[in-house]
Design a protein around this motif. Sequence first.
Motif, PDB file in Angstrom:
ATOM      1  N   GLN A 141       4.323   4.194 -11.590  1.00  0.00           N
ATOM      2  CA  GLN A 141       3.663   5.219 -10.772  1.00  0.00           C
ATOM      3  C   GLN A 141       4.074   5.075  -9.312  1.00  0.00           C
ATOM      4  O   GLN A 141       4.254   6.072  -8.600  1.00  0.00           O
ATOM      5  CB  GLN A 141       2.146   5.086 -10.910  1.00  0.00           C
ATOM      6  CG  GLN A 141       1.359   6.034 -10.008  1.00  0.00           C
ATOM      7  CD  GLN A 141      -0.132   5.788 -10.062  1.00  0.00           C
ATOM      8  OE1 GLN A 141      -0.692   5.468 -11.124  1.00  0.00           O
ATOM      9  NE2 GLN A 141      -0.809   5.924  -8.930  1.00  0.00           N
ATOM     10  N   ALA A 142       4.247   3.836  -8.865  1.00  0.00           N
ATOM     11  CA  ALA A 142       4.572   3.547  -7.468  1.00  0.00           C
ATOM     12  C   ALA A 142       6.071   3.579  -7.174  1.00  0.00           C
ATOM     13  O   ALA A 142       6.470   3.298  -6.044  1.00  0.00           O
ATOM     14  CB  ALA A 142       4.035   2.166  -7.102  1.00  0.00           C
ATOM     15  N   PHE A 143       6.899   3.928  -8.171  1.00  0.00           N
ATOM     16  CA  PHE A 143       8.356   3.899  -8.024  1.00  0.00           C
ATOM     17  C   PHE A 143       8.851   2.488  -7.696  1.00  0.00           C
ATOM     18  O   PHE A 143       9.854   2.307  -7.012  1.00  0.00           O
ATOM     19  CB  PHE A 143       8.830   4.887  -6.949  1.00  0.00           C
ATOM     20  CG  PHE A 143       8.614   6.338  -7.302  1.00  0.00           C
ATOM     21  CD1 PHE A 143       9.608   7.071  -7.925  1.00  0.00           C
ATOM     22  CD2 PHE A 143       7.406   6.958  -7.016  1.00  0.00           C
ATOM     23  CE1 PHE A 143       9.410   8.406  -8.259  1.00  0.00           C
ATOM     24  CE2 PHE A 143       7.194   8.293  -7.344  1.00  0.00           C
ATOM     25  CZ  PHE A 143       8.200   9.028  -7.971  1.00  0.00           C
ATOM     26  N   GLY A 144       8.123   1.480  -8.188  1.00  0.00           N
ATOM     27  CA  GLY A 144       8.532   0.102  -7.934  1.00  0.00           C
ATOM     28  C   GLY A 144       9.889  -0.242  -8.509  1.00  0.00           C
ATOM     29  O   GLY A 144      10.591  -1.106  -7.985  1.00  0.00           O
ATOM     30  N   ASP A 145      10.283   0.460  -9.571  1.00  0.00           N
ATOM     31  CA  ASP A 145      11.593   0.203 -10.173  1.00  0.00           C
ATOM     32  C   ASP A 145      12.731   0.755  -9.342  1.00  0.00           C
ATOM     33  O   ASP A 145      13.891   0.410  -9.561  1.00  0.00           O
ATOM     34  CB  ASP A 145      11.641   0.805 -11.585  1.00  0.00           C
ATOM     35  CG  ASP A 145      11.336   2.294 -11.592  1.00  0.00           C
ATOM     36  OD1 ASP A 145      10.442   2.740 -10.843  1.00  0.00           O
ATOM     37  OD2 ASP A 145      11.988   3.039 -12.352  1.00  0.00           O
ATOM     38  N   PHE A 164       0.838  -1.189   0.000  1.00  0.00           N
ATOM     39  CA  PHE A 164       0.000   0.000   0.000  1.00  0.00           C
ATOM     40  C   PHE A 164       0.877   1.244   0.000  1.00  0.00           C
ATOM     41  O   PHE A 164       1.892   1.287   0.697  1.00  0.00           O
ATOM     42  CB  PHE A 164      -0.884   0.068   1.253  1.00  0.00           C
ATOM     43  CG  PHE A 164      -1.940  -1.002   1.354  1.00  0.00           C
ATOM     44  CD1 PHE A 164      -3.173  -0.838   0.732  1.00  0.00           C
ATOM     45  CD2 PHE A 164      -1.708  -2.155   2.072  1.00  0.00           C
ATOM     46  CE1 PHE A 164      -4.143  -1.820   0.830  1.00  0.00           C
ATOM     47  CE2 PHE A 164      -2.673  -3.143   2.180  1.00  0.00           C
ATOM     48  CZ  PHE A 164      -3.896  -2.972   1.566  1.00  0.00           C
ATOM     49  N   ASN A 165       0.483   2.240  -0.770  1.00  0.00           N
ATOM     50  CA  ASN A 165       1.049   3.580  -0.629  1.00  0.00           C
ATOM     51  C   ASN A 165      -0.080   4.517  -0.237  1.00  0.00           C
ATOM     52  O   ASN A 165      -1.189   4.447  -0.788  1.00  0.00           O
ATOM     53  CB  ASN A 165       1.696   4.061  -1.928  1.00  0.00           C
ATOM     54  CG  ASN A 165       2.311   5.443  -1.758  1.00  0.00           C
ATOM     55  OD1 ASN A 165       3.143   5.662  -0.882  1.00  0.00           O
ATOM     56  ND2 ASN A 165       1.889   6.390  -2.578  1.00  0.00           N
ATOM     57  N   TRP A 183      10.126  -4.181  -8.357  1.00  0.00           N
ATOM     58  CA  TRP A 183       8.957  -5.014  -8.623  1.00  0.00           C
ATOM     59  C   TRP A 183       8.134  -4.378  -9.745  1.00  0.00           C
ATOM     60  O   TRP A 183       8.358  -3.246 -10.134  1.00  0.00           O
ATOM     61  CB  TRP A 183       8.112  -5.203  -7.363  1.00  0.00           C
ATOM     62  CG  TRP A 183       7.688  -3.945  -6.656  1.00  0.00           C
ATOM     63  CD1 TRP A 183       8.392  -3.271  -5.696  1.00  0.00           C
ATOM     64  CD2 TRP A 183       6.486  -3.194  -6.859  1.00  0.00           C
ATOM     65  NE1 TRP A 183       7.705  -2.150  -5.287  1.00  0.00           N
ATOM     66  CE2 TRP A 183       6.525  -2.087  -5.981  1.00  0.00           C
ATOM     67  CE3 TRP A 183       5.376  -3.356  -7.683  1.00  0.00           C
ATOM     68  CZ2 TRP A 183       5.492  -1.144  -5.918  1.00  0.00           C
ATOM     69  CZ3 TRP A 183       4.349  -2.426  -7.617  1.00  0.00           C
ATOM     70  CH2 TRP A 183       4.419  -1.337  -6.731  1.00  0.00           C
ATOM     71  N   GLY A 184       7.220  -5.156 -10.284  1.00  0.00           N
ATOM     72  CA  GLY A 184       6.379  -4.671 -11.371  1.00  0.00           C
ATOM     73  C   GLY A 184       6.830  -5.122 -12.737  1.00  0.00           C
ATOM     74  O   GLY A 184       6.216  -4.755 -13.744  1.00  0.00           O
ATOM     75  N   VAL A 185       7.900  -5.906 -12.811  1.00  0.00           N
ATOM     76  CA  VAL A 185       8.413  -6.414 -14.084  1.00  0.00           C
ATOM     77  C   VAL A 185       8.795  -7.879 -13.904  1.00  0.00           C
ATOM     78  O   VAL A 185       9.024  -8.352 -12.790  1.00  0.00           O
ATOM     79  CB  VAL A 185       9.652  -5.624 -14.576  1.00  0.00           C
ATOM     80  CG1 VAL A 185       9.266  -4.194 -14.935  1.00  0.00           C
ATOM     81  CG2 VAL A 185      10.763  -5.637 -13.527  1.00  0.00           C
ATOM     82  N   ILE A 186       8.869  -8.582 -15.021  1.00  0.00           N
ATOM     83  CA  ILE A 186       9.371  -9.958 -15.027  1.00  0.00           C
ATOM     84  C   ILE A 186      10.797  -9.896 -15.568  1.00  0.00           C
ATOM     85  O   ILE A 186      11.028  -9.902 -16.784  1.00  0.00           O
ATOM     86  CB  ILE A 186       8.497 -10.868 -15.907  1.00  0.00           C
ATOM     87  CG1 ILE A 186       7.046 -10.856 -15.435  1.00  0.00           C
ATOM     88  CG2 ILE A 186       9.043 -12.290 -15.901  1.00  0.00           C
ATOM     89  CD1 ILE A 186       6.805 -11.549 -14.122  1.00  0.00           C
ATOM     90  N   ALA A 187      11.757  -9.779 -14.678  1.00  0.00           N
ATOM     91  CA  ALA A 187      13.162  -9.648 -15.068  1.00  0.00           C
ATOM     92  C   ALA A 187      14.030 -10.238 -13.958  1.00  0.00           C
ATOM     93  O   ALA A 187      13.644 -10.215 -12.776  1.00  0.00           O
ATOM     94  CB  ALA A 187      13.524  -8.181 -15.302  1.00  0.00           C
ATOM     95  N   PRO A 188      15.199 -10.763 -14.297  1.00  0.00           N
ATOM     96  CA  PRO A 188      16.080 -11.317 -13.266  1.00  0.00           C
ATOM     97  C   PRO A 188      16.392 -10.296 -12.167  1.00  0.00           C
ATOM     98  O   PRO A 188      16.703  -9.129 -12.453  1.00  0.00           O
ATOM     99  CB  PRO A 188      17.339 -11.690 -14.051  1.00  0.00           C
ATOM    100  CG  PRO A 188      16.843 -11.959 -15.433  1.00  0.00           C
ATOM    101  CD  PRO A 188      15.746 -10.961 -15.651  1.00  0.00           C
ATOM    102  N   GLY A 189      16.270 -10.732 -10.928  1.00  0.00           N
ATOM    103  CA  GLY A 189      16.529  -9.877  -9.785  1.00  0.00           C
ATOM    104  C   GLY A 189      15.314  -9.160  -9.248  1.00  0.00           C
ATOM    105  O   GLY A 189      15.337  -8.633  -8.132  1.00  0.00           O
ATOM    106  N   ALA A 190      14.222  -9.109 -10.031  1.00  0.00           N
ATOM    107  CA  ALA A 190      13.005  -8.416  -9.588  1.00  0.00           C
ATOM    108  C   ALA A 190      12.228  -9.286  -8.597  1.00  0.00           C
ATOM    109  O   ALA A 190      12.318 -10.519  -8.607  1.00  0.00           O
ATOM    110  CB  ALA A 190      12.130  -8.073 -10.780  1.00  0.00           C
ATOM    111  N   SER A 191      11.465  -8.620  -7.755  1.00  0.00           N
ATOM    112  CA  SER A 191      10.605  -9.325  -6.816  1.00  0.00           C
ATOM    113  C   SER A 191       9.579 -10.161  -7.577  1.00  0.00           C
ATOM    114  O   SER A 191       9.011  -9.716  -8.585  1.00  0.00           O
ATOM    115  CB  SER A 191       9.884  -8.326  -5.906  1.00  0.00           C
ATOM    116  OG  SER A 191       9.034  -8.989  -4.993  1.00  0.00           O
TER     117      SER A 191
END
Length: 541
Positions: A485-489, A244-245, A495-503
């Motif tokens: 929008q959430a600054f997940g990067d 949550f933000n 988080w928010g992507v399917i990439a190595p190292g991401a949540s």
Amino acid sequence: MVGILFRNGTIRRGPHEPDAHALLVTDGRITAFDETAVRLAGDDVETVDLDGGFVMASFGDGHAHPLQGGLESQGPQVRTETIAEAVAAVKRYADEHPELPWIFGGSYDSSLAESGLFDARWLDEAVSDRPVVLRAWDYHTVWVNSKALELAGIDATTPDPVLGEIPHRDDGTPLGTLREWGAVDLVMNVAPERPIEQRIEAIGVASDYYLSRGVTWVQDAWVEPLDVDTYVEAASRDLLTMRFNLALYADPRMFAQQLQQMIAARERVAAVGNPLLTANTVKFFADGVVENETGALLEPYCSGLHRHGMQVWGSGTALADAVRAVDAAGFQIHIHAIGDAAVRQALDAIEGAIAANGPRDRRPVIAHAQLVDPADLRRFAELGVIACMQPLWAQLDALMTVLTVPRLGQERADRQYQMRSILDSGAVLSHGSDWPVSSGDPREGMAVAATRQTEDGDPQGGWTPHELLTVDETLHSYSTCVALQAFGDRAEVPWGVIAPGASADLVHLARDPRRASGADLPHNAVRATYLRGIREFSAHE
């Protein structure tokens, strides 16, 4: 090492990446794809057979009211097809809960009564000895009974408050509908607060609702001090099961005292140290809603009742000054703007903050952007403004045909929800629901974004079909763009992507939505939802 191997299905990596067919997650992070994933998986790794299903980055909701949605579920359910059914639901609930001094509920369909005006006497038939307060589905309006009007001191002599309206009967007595928060606050200021345990329970109800629909992050878009207390307590007890933000509400009537309180609230949330909770945003209202004729328009409403609508911060520099101050304090800006005049005022305020405070990664948000003047479309991309739009609203349902179109007229009505135009301008388009105003299920919003039709398939070919999105584009807006929008990067673990190292924040759907018809999209089952590699929802549990 804790690991999960997903295989025997389709993994959507992103709009510019090829799909994968196997995915390895270790210790909550994405590790590898395809043959590499299979090769690296150890004997102790859990294997999830996707059975032809589909995995992607989990959904987010860029603008919603989860705490209100959870609380709404605890009261009478008045989202009914007739006024009589809503009244009957209130009576049943009141009879089942004689111990409650007040009855709270939501969110009724405003289109059921002419001009959205509901009479207190209808509710008096259900409950006359206790106050009843029902939120409309726009959450800018309430319908109350006579007891609530009495306790609030609202009578024929009560003037319209600042930022509010009290409709009256022909004899001058208050009708029972209160519009916008200046009027709503007259009742809410004398109503008791919900107990903290009930409010914490509401967060849990909202979380369960969202996780079962594949959503793992929500922007709570209207947070007041008691709400901060509730979230902080839930986070301190380690009760949060999703991200949550908090967007702290900026009130023009008391903003001079609010900014330091907002900074303190942000620090208080950070001090809890729970990575699932942040308070990095400030929420402004630039206007109201079209259905109340309080959405701010460049040209008058067709009825002329309120002419150009309501600018919450006035037509001067108050909004720009407040946005500049909040931006200087390092907060993200999040502005509710429905009408084209409000959108322009919001863009002007953001432009002023950029000029005054200099460049930084600020990612300001304009939520809804229901009606944007053609001259302002390009400004979203130029200013780096994220348009957080609600695709579920882009359909000719009763709300649109009964309340919205008659107020705007056909030409303006056909310029609503220009999602394709925003996207093609180069701006970031994120999606939100405004739940509980409307469904928080991304699958339902996705269906409308891709068809611009009602669930009955009207109109053929879609309403304003030049604004249609592809399914893959709306998947991207519901996942990676909400995460931007959430600054997940920029999180410690992105988080928010399917990439190595991401949540490993993932949603597992039964079928690939990109290969489904629009009518089938809402029925694509969510099999599981993962947050940081932990299965927080399973359809089989």
